[in-house]
Write a protein that holds these residues in place. Structure first.
Motif, PDB file in Angstrom:
ATOM      1  N   GLU A 265       0.821  -1.208   0.000  1.00 10.62           N
ATOM      2  CA  GLU A 265       0.000   0.000   0.000  1.00 10.62           C
ATOM      3  C   GLU A 265       0.856   1.259   0.000  1.00 10.62           C
ATOM      4  O   GLU A 265       0.514   2.260  -0.643  1.00 10.62           O
ATOM      5  N   ARG A 269       1.524   5.421  -4.217  1.00 12.99           N
ATOM      6  CA  ARG A 269       1.641   6.827  -4.631  1.00 12.99           C
ATOM      7  C   ARG A 269       2.856   7.050  -5.526  1.00 12.99           C
ATOM      8  O   ARG A 269       2.768   7.736  -6.550  1.00 12.99           O
ATOM      9  N   VAL A 288     -10.409   5.645  -6.856  1.00 12.25           N
ATOM     10  CA  VAL A 288     -10.099   5.321  -5.466  1.00 12.25           C
ATOM     11  C   VAL A 288     -11.365   4.825  -4.787  1.00 12.25           C
ATOM     12  O   VAL A 288     -12.469   4.928  -5.327  1.00 12.25           O
ATOM     13  N   THR A 290     -12.702   5.692  -1.557  1.00 11.10           N
ATOM     14  CA  THR A 290     -13.514   6.586  -0.739  1.00 11.10           C
ATOM     15  C   THR A 290     -13.273   8.038  -1.110  1.00 11.10           C
ATOM     16  O   THR A 290     -12.289   8.381  -1.785  1.00 11.10           O
ATOM     17  N   ARG A 292     -12.567  10.438   1.018  1.00 14.34           N
ATOM     18  CA  ARG A 292     -11.414  10.948   1.760  1.00 14.34           C
ATOM     19  C   ARG A 292     -10.107  10.600   1.066  1.00 14.34           C
ATOM     20  O   ARG A 292      -9.182  11.419   1.002  1.00 14.34           O
ATOM     21  N   ARG A 293     -10.012   9.389   0.539  1.00 20.16           N
ATOM     22  CA  ARG A 293      -8.795   9.012  -0.184  1.00 20.16           C
ATOM     23  C   ARG A 293      -8.649   9.812  -1.474  1.00 20.16           C
ATOM     24  O   ARG A 293      -7.524  10.109  -1.903  1.00 20.16           O
ATOM     25  N   ALA A 296      -7.226  13.216  -0.340  1.00 20.40           N
ATOM     26  CA  ALA A 296      -5.849  13.082   0.126  1.00 20.40           C
ATOM     27  C   ALA A 296      -4.890  12.830  -1.034  1.00 20.40           C
ATOM     28  O   ALA A 296      -3.793  13.416  -1.094  1.00 20.40           O
ATOM     29  N   LEU A 297      -5.280  11.964  -1.969  1.00 17.66           N
ATOM     30  CA  LEU A 297      -4.410  11.669  -3.104  1.00 17.66           C
ATOM     31  C   LEU A 297      -4.275  12.886  -4.019  1.00 17.66           C
ATOM     32  O   LEU A 297      -3.190  13.150  -4.552  1.00 17.66           O
ATOM     33  N   THR A 338     -14.293   8.700  -7.327  1.00 17.95           N
ATOM     34  CA  THR A 338     -14.897   7.493  -6.774  1.00 17.95           C
ATOM     35  C   THR A 338     -15.809   6.865  -7.821  1.00 17.95           C
ATOM     36  O   THR A 338     -16.122   7.477  -8.842  1.00 17.95           O
ATOM     37  N   ASP A 357      -7.270   1.863  -6.148  1.00 17.19           N
ATOM     38  CA  ASP A 357      -7.862   0.859  -5.256  1.00 17.19           C
ATOM     39  C   ASP A 357      -8.711  -0.075  -6.102  1.00 17.19           C
ATOM     40  O   ASP A 357      -9.461   0.381  -6.976  1.00 17.19           O
TER      41      ASP A 357
END
Length: 555
Positions: A265, A269, A288, A290, A292-293, A296-297, A338, A357
């Motif tokens: 994991e 990145r 991705v 979620t 939130r991910r 962040a990404l 998403t 993901d």
């Protein structure tokens, strides 16, 4: 006569006049692909619509269009099974607008005639854009209603009168509760991406909306898969439907090169940055798990200097549309989204789809990679697989087949992949003494409590008695391993102070023993033998205020 913009009318197609309506008592049957049509002329579409199709560059129909359009022109209910990017939007829009062209236009205050339900606002917006293109020369008005936009503008549009309404279930129910949407005039009802609407929990709203529509209508249901829930939905809302299934040869997965890289994991990145830095990487869509991910990404990639942005359901509609405009115009190198937000994203020329993901189901995986294989075009789909995602990858390989190429992070091909994990399954616990602060935070709470030394933060594993708690603190030199203050050893030991009885365990209402022979607070005598406050004499022998004599002998 057929309705057209600017007051022009066209005669009804002879092919439509001669087609009899089917017997509604016939059993539903799955229709296979008919002999391929040379172009759209063979369907008997109005001349003005054929001119619009030619202007948009649509000459030859796709397989789902070949099978669906003739049945829908006959007025039959239809279940269409087709993957994303196969042209199914035009498969139901062309017959729908053809039928509307033979009826009077909707005026202000009248209910709409066609309703198209879509699972997401992006897909609803995309469908309305296709309606706008195909009806550019037609006297057909349309409106898209979805969440995140102002109610007043949508309500005004409905009051002016529209022929076609493209809506998401949630916003449409709100407008119905406000009395702004009148379903009594609906003659054509379309459920697009029905399987995804069920995944999002829209079955109850769809059932309520369909129950409010007139029973005499044409209903069309399009879906990528046919789970039992879709069959139940079709039995409830469709009447003697024909079922067509577009062949998957030459579309989506077959035309997309699929590569999966096995990695930790923490390596995802950096690997994503390497891919975007390659010269042959054009615009990319990154998936991705979620919201939130996604945020962040996007922040991480922006710091690395990449022109990227995130797209998910928590963003305001104006901001979502701005991000999509920037992506379609080429200002963004990549879009991080998403699964829900990506429904309806149709950008021509995507070179890469990157699964940061993995998806939970193979169907969602096919939907994702289909973004780079539109209408039979090729593309590249790259997926990252962490150790805890191996079971998901195993399900995808079982569904897609040997098209998936597996590689290690260094590029070595993988030929003996096991979904269960094997030696590389999950995270490994490093040997004792090699764990850093970040590694300590990944273990469970019980592990952290057991691994703490006696002088660390928190209570040791063996709880001391109340009177011995302070003695458990380290008194030796240097900072303890648990993180106590380095200067604590230079302080005097509280337990070593004189006149301190640390063994007292009484309650507050009990008399506390005297410390070092001193009396308790309540028995403390007056200071220096002076009387208590209540018996204090007047200062310096002076009389009290009431007996004070007059000043300077004055009367």
């Amino acid at each position: 006569m057929w309705r057209a913009g600017g007051g022009a009318t066209f005669a009804k197609s002879q092919a439509l006049e001669n087609k009899p309506m089917p017997d509604m008592n016939e059993d539903s049957a799955e229709i296979s692909a008919q002999p391929p049509a040379v172009n759209f002329d063979s369907f008997g579409l109005p001349e003005l619509m054929l001119a619009t199709l030619a202007r948009e560059g649509l000459v030859s129909p796709t397989p789902i269009q070949e099978m669906s359009i003739p049945l829908l022109l006959e007025g039959r209910d239809l279940i269409g099974l087709a993957q994303t990017g196969t042209g199914k939007t035009a498969a139901f829009l062309l017959p729908l607008m053809t039928h509307l062209g033979y009826s009077a236009a909707v005026r202000a205050g009248q209910p709409p005639k066609a309703l198209i339900l879509a699972p997401t606002r992006e897909l609803a917006n995309q469908i309305e854009q296709n309606v706008s293109k195909l009806s550019a020369d037609l006297n057909i008005r349309h409106l898209a209603v979805f969440g995140g936009a102002r109610y007043d503008a949508q309500i005004r549009g409905l009051r002016r009168g529209v022929d076609i309404v493209v809506a998401t279930p949630g916003r449409l129910e709100d407008l119905m509760d406000r009395g702004a949407f009148d379903p009594s005039g609906i003659t054509h009802f379309v459920l697009d991406e029905a399987d995804h609407m069920l995944d999002l929990g829209f079955y109850p709203p769809i059932k309520r909306i369909a129950g409010s529509l007139p029973r005499k209508r044409q209903t069309m249901l399009f879906s990528a898969t046919m789970p039992p829930e879709i069959e139940t939905l079709a039995k409830q809302f469709l009447t003697d439907p024909a079922q067509v299934k577009a062949p998957q040869t030459g579309i989506t997965a077959d035309k997309v090169t699929q590569r999966v890289t096995l990695m930790a994991e923490s390596d995802k990145r950096d690997r994503l940055c390497d891919i975007l830095n390659e010269q042959d990487t054009g615009q990319s869509l990154i998936f991705v798990r979620t919201k939130r991910r996604a945020d962040a990404l996007a922040k991480f990639m922006a710091v690395r200097g990449f022109a990227v942005d995130a797209l998910h359901g928590d963003m305001r509609q104006t901001l979502r549309q701005k991000v999509l405009r920037n992506f379609r115009s080429g200002q963004l190198r990549a879009l991080i989204a998403t699964d829900v937000a990506a429904r309806g994203i149709d950008v021509a020329g995507l070179s890469h789809v990157i699964n940061f993901d993995l998806t939970d189901t193979p169907e969602s995986y096919v939907h994702r990679i289909g973004r780079t294989g539109r209408a039979g075009l090729g593309g590249l789909a790259i997926s990252f697989c962490a150790p805890d995602e191996r079971n998901k990858l195993g399900a995808i390989i079982a569904a897609v087949g040997p098209r998936v190429e597996l590689f290690e992070l260094d590029g070595t091909p993988v030929t003996d992949f096991k979904p269960g994990g094997g030696a590389s399954r999950g995270r490994h616990r490093p040997p004792q003494g090699a764990r850093g602060r970040n590694d300590r935070g990944r273990s469970s709470r019980d592990d952290r409590r057991d691994d703490r030394p006696a002088g660390g933060r928190g209570r040791p594993a063996s709880k001391p008695a109340n009177g011995d708690r302070r003695q458990a603190r380290p008194t030796g030199g240097g900072r303890p391993e648990g993180g106590s203050s380095p200067n604590r050893d230079s302080r005097p030991n509280r337990d070593a102070r004189p006149n301190r009885d640390s063994s007292f365990k009484g309650r507050d209402d009990q008399a506390r023993p005297v410390r070092g022979g001193k009396p308790s607070f309540s028995d403390k005598p007056a200071r220096s033998g002076k009387p208590s406050f209540g018996n204090k004499p007047a200062r310096s022998g002076k009389p009290s205020f009431g007996d004070k004599p007059a000043r300077s002998g004055k009367p």
